[in-house]
Design an enzyme around this catalytic site. Structure first.
Site, PDB file in Angstrom:
ATOM      1  CB  CYS A 188      -4.242   1.946   3.649  1.00 51.86           C
ATOM      2  SG  CYS A 188      -5.359   0.874   3.087  1.00 51.86           S
TER       3      CYS A 188
ATOM      4  CB  CYS B 254      -6.644   3.542  -2.178  1.00 48.27           C
ATOM      5  SG  CYS B 254      -8.537   3.665  -2.543  1.00 48.27           S
ATOM      6  NE  ARG B 255      -4.509   5.716   2.761  1.00 48.32           N
ATOM      7  CZ  ARG B 255      -5.347   5.431   3.788  1.00 48.32           C
ATOM      8  NH1 ARG B 255      -4.043   6.464   4.440  1.00 48.32           N
ATOM      9  NH2 ARG B 255      -5.822   4.995   4.506  1.00 48.32           N
ATOM     10  CB  SER B 256      -1.856  -1.152   2.535  1.00 49.50           C
ATOM     11  OG  SER B 256      -2.494  -1.995   1.197  1.00 49.50           O
TER      12      SER B 256
ATOM     13  CG  ASP C 163      -8.327   6.288   1.945  1.00 50.48           C
ATOM     14  OD1 ASP C 163      -7.919   6.430   0.862  1.00 50.48           O
ATOM     15  OD2 ASP C 163      -9.351   5.861   3.137  1.00 50.48           O
TER      16      ASP C 163
ATOM     17  CG  ASN D  88      -5.282  -4.656   1.541  1.00 46.25           C
ATOM     18  OD1 ASN D  88      -5.677  -5.961   1.505  1.00 46.25           O
ATOM     19  ND2 ASN D  88      -4.659  -4.194   0.914  1.00 46.25           N
TER      20      ASN D  88
END
Length: 150
Positions: free
Chosen positions: A9, A14-16, A124, A12
């Site tokens: 993401c 939140c999402r990934s 995001d 690095n």
């Protein structure tokens, strides 16, 4: 067969890292032979922990993200990993720009692994504060990927 997967993401945090934690948890439950990691296309948070809101949502679902630390994606990741998943089209574009010449490692949107139709990009949650919804999306994509790899 062992497979290595990188989730990417922007920062690095939140999402990934959530995708990494969810996928690792589900893979362990399934006894799948996988290695996974996560990275960001930016260097804004290198060395830092995941966002506290992501950690809290994962903890609420029985997954611990506290040991993860942000890092920036590198050209070497294209030889270290069998599959690379970006969370949105901007991540994919940055990954393709970083791809070493002649490298054929598959790069795709992670939500392409969802079994049914769904959004193409993971929003995001850093800005939208929708960590529960993002967790659900990443869980669905993780289950789809595990089913495909089985």
């Amino acid at each position: 067969m062992s497979v290595s997967i990188l989730f990417v993401c922007l920062g690095n945090i939140c999402r990934s890292p959530t995708a990494e934690g969810v996928f690792r948890h589900l893979a362990e439950e399934a006894g799948a032979d996988v290695t996974c990691d996560s990275a960001g296309t930016s260097n804004w948070h290198v060395g830092g922990p995941p966002d506290g809101r992501a950690v809290a949502e994962a903890r609420r679902r029985g997954i611990d993200l506290t040991g993860l630390r942000a890092r920036q994606v590198t050209p070497e990741d294209f030889t270290r990993f069998d599959l690379i998943y970006g969370m949105d089209r901007s991540n994919i574009a940055k990954l393709e720009a970083l791809r070493p010449a002649g490298n054929g490692t598959p790069v795709a949107l992670f939500l392409s692994e969802c079994r049914g139709p769904g959004p193409g990009e993971v929003p995001d949650p850093y800005y939208e504060d929708n960590f529960a919804a993002v967790f659900d999306m990443l869980s669905e994509a993780s289950r789809g990927l595990l089913a495909r790899l089985a």
